[in-house]
Design a protein around this motif. Structure first.
Motif, mmCIF file in Angstrom:
data_model
loop_
_atom_site.group_PDB
_atom_site.id
_atom_site.type_symbol
_atom_site.label_atom_id
_atom_site.label_comp_id
_atom_site.label_asym_id
_atom_site.label_seq_id
_atom_site.Cartn_x
_atom_site.Cartn_y
_atom_site.Cartn_z
ATOM 1 N N THR A 89 0.944 -1.129 0.093
ATOM 2 C CA THR A 89 0.074 0.011 0.030
ATOM 3 C C THR A 89 0.756 1.298 0.122
ATOM 4 O O THR A 89 2.001 1.190 0.566
ATOM 5 N N ALA A 90 0.526 2.259 -0.583
ATOM 6 C CA ALA A 90 1.179 3.632 -0.648
ATOM 7 C C ALA A 90 0.362 4.684 0.138
ATOM 8 O O ALA A 90 -0.715 4.792 0.169
ATOM 9 N N VAL A 102 -3.398 3.346 -0.104
ATOM 10 C CA VAL A 102 -3.722 2.867 -1.211
ATOM 11 C C VAL A 102 -3.233 1.626 -1.821
ATOM 12 O O VAL A 102 -1.957 1.491 -1.745
ATOM 13 N N ALA A 103 -4.292 0.675 -2.126
ATOM 14 C CA ALA A 103 -3.681 -0.757 -2.249
ATOM 15 C C ALA A 103 -3.175 -0.673 -3.823
ATOM 16 O O ALA A 103 -3.571 -0.381 -4.980
ATOM 17 N N LEU A 104 -2.002 -1.446 -3.845
ATOM 18 C CA LEU A 104 -1.217 -1.537 -5.179
ATOM 19 C C LEU A 104 -1.543 -2.894 -5.879
ATOM 20 O O LEU A 104 -1.324 -3.938 -4.932
ATOM 21 N N TYR A 116 7.503 -3.184 -13.619
ATOM 22 C CA TYR A 116 7.049 -2.961 -12.186
ATOM 23 C C TYR A 116 6.361 -4.095 -11.891
ATOM 24 O O TYR A 116 5.309 -4.426 -12.784
ATOM 25 N N GLY A 117 6.261 -4.567 -10.563
ATOM 26 C CA GLY A 117 5.287 -5.682 -10.350
ATOM 27 C C GLY A 117 3.951 -5.215 -9.458
ATOM 28 O O GLY A 117 3.250 -6.005 -9.272
ATOM 29 N N TYR A 118 3.964 -3.994 -9.160
ATOM 30 C CA TYR A 118 2.792 -3.337 -8.625
ATOM 31 C C TYR A 118 2.434 -1.922 -9.138
ATOM 32 O O TYR A 118 3.257 -1.018 -9.404
ATOM 33 N N ARG A 119 0.913 -1.834 -9.090
ATOM 34 C CA ARG A 119 0.761 -0.439 -9.610
ATOM 35 C C ARG A 119 -0.619 -0.065 -8.875
ATOM 36 O O ARG A 119 -1.434 -0.971 -8.663
ATOM 37 N N SER A 120 -0.792 1.145 -8.618
ATOM 38 C CA SER A 120 -2.161 1.645 -7.745
ATOM 39 C C SER A 120 -3.155 1.845 -9.113
ATOM 40 O O SER A 120 -2.724 1.969 -10.238
ATOM 41 N N SER A 135 7.107 13.858 -0.504
ATOM 42 C CA SER A 135 7.485 12.743 -0.294
ATOM 43 C C SER A 135 6.146 11.621 -0.020
ATOM 44 O O SER A 135 4.987 12.136 0.310
ATOM 45 N N TYR A 136 6.537 10.212 -0.149
ATOM 46 C CA TYR A 136 5.181 9.372 -0.191
ATOM 47 C C TYR A 136 5.953 8.038 0.466
ATOM 48 O O TYR A 136 7.213 7.935 0.675
ATOM 49 N N SER A 137 5.456 7.244 1.044
ATOM 50 C CA SER A 137 5.971 6.090 1.492
ATOM 51 C C SER A 137 4.947 4.673 1.042
ATOM 52 O O SER A 137 3.978 4.751 0.556
ATOM 53 N N LEU A 138 5.574 3.451 1.406
ATOM 54 C CA LEU A 138 5.242 2.439 0.976
ATOM 55 C C LEU A 138 5.083 1.626 2.364
ATOM 56 O O LEU A 138 6.050 1.430 3.043
ATOM 57 N N THR A 139 3.940 0.633 2.399
ATOM 58 C CA THR A 139 3.663 -0.254 3.544
ATOM 59 C C THR A 139 3.727 -1.593 2.923
ATOM 60 O O THR A 139 2.971 -1.739 2.083
#
Length: 321
Positions: A89-90, A102-104, A116-120, A135-139
């Protein structure tokens, strides 16, 4: 005998405790005695790459206020053994209000020439975002439930539209003032244009195009437009008014057959070199000044459309080509 048994148990427990530090093992006591269970995974996944790109594609890392965009990521689970990535998620709430998780989706995606293997899903940047870096982050979570948040990812917001700054021709043929194979026309912008906005999939390296020299006797001055390699679709480079009606007596093409015309981008300029002409042009009898009207469909890396304000050729009046 009893003492030896107790010592063995204590030694085994100590060994298990040490092993639990080194590997994926846990020791536990039950009513039936001591047992060993293997932990499937205790390390959270890691993102090896991430990017934000405008929905239209092309150059990554820049968006504009109110623009649509995707978040891309590559992630892998590093457990031993790995249980596999469960969710990515982002948190892009600095860019799109309220978007904290946001689920990728997993899949096969490409942006800026990188896989890439994931996209929103498509997201929309805030309509009042100021220009600057955000800035943004990924979990990332694995199947075993381990989770980690990675920070340090950034995207640039650019809200300044490009403008045309100049248009020039260069004689590469046999005569000045006569459009022929080898002549060049150069479009200059205030900032770099995303080549993908000019021609889908174009990176800026030399590619084939067709140039049309349009007779303007009945409509005004002669003009120049640029089409794709099949001469079917006009490219968003606008139209050039040559400032006279004596460059051709009929509509001509350059590069539709024979040697193709070519288009190449360098910095803030796009240069077209004329290929084989469909018929002979006519030699201009007088000097003039070109005027170029850019197309708003040409965008910068952030997706800002070019200004359509006409640009007058710099320098003194001359014969083109």
């Amino acid at each position: 005998m009893l003492a030896a048994t107790i010592a063995a148990v204590l030694l085994g427990t100590a060994a298990l405790a040490q092993q639990s530090v080194w590997g994926n093992f846990t020791a536990k006591a039950t009513s039936a005695g001591n047992s060993i269970t293997a932990a499937t995974d205790f390390l959270a996944p890691t993102a090896s790459a991430a990017a934000i790109a405008k929905m239209a594609g092309g150059t990554v890392g820049q968006i504009k206020k109110g623009g649509t965009y995707y978040v891309y990521a590559n992630a892998g689970d590093t457990g031993n053994p790995a249980s596999g990535v469960s969710t990515v998620t982002a948190n892009v709430s600095t860019i799109t209000s309220g978007s904290t998780a946001v689920a990728l989706a997993a899949g096969s995606f490409s942006a800026g020439g990188v896989s890439y293997g994931y996209r929103s899903p498509a997201l929309t940047a805030g309509s009042t975002l100021a220009a600057g870096s955000y800035s943004y982050s990924l979990t990332l979570k694995d199947v075993a439930g381990n989770s980690k948040t990675q920070t340090g990812f950034t995207v640039t917001v650019d809200n300044t539209a490009p403008t045309g700054t100049d248009v020039q021709t260069v004689n590469g043929g046999t005569a000045n003032g006569l459009a022929e194979t080898g002549d060049k026309i150069t479009f200059s912008f205030s900032k770099a244009i995303d080549p993908n906005s000019i021609l889908s999939g174009w990176s800026g390296v030399s590619t084939n195009v067709v140039v049309r020299l349009n007779n303007g006797v009945s409509t005004g001055n002669d003009t120049v437009t640029v089409y794709n390699a099949t001469n079917a679709t006009q490219l968003p480079l606008g139209s050039v008014n040559l400032g006279g009606t004596d460059y051709t007596s009929a509509n001509l093409t350059f590069g539709a057959t024979g040697t193709a015309s070519s288009m190449v981008m360098s910095g803030t300029t796009i240069t077209i070199t004329l290929g084989t002409q469909s018929a002979a042009a006519t030699a201009a009898s007088a000097t003039g000044t070109m005027s170029w009207t850019p197309s708003a469909s040409a965008t910068d890396s952030a997706g800002n459309g070019a200004s359509t304000t006409a640009v007058t050729e710099s320098g003194t009046a001359d014969k083109e080509f």
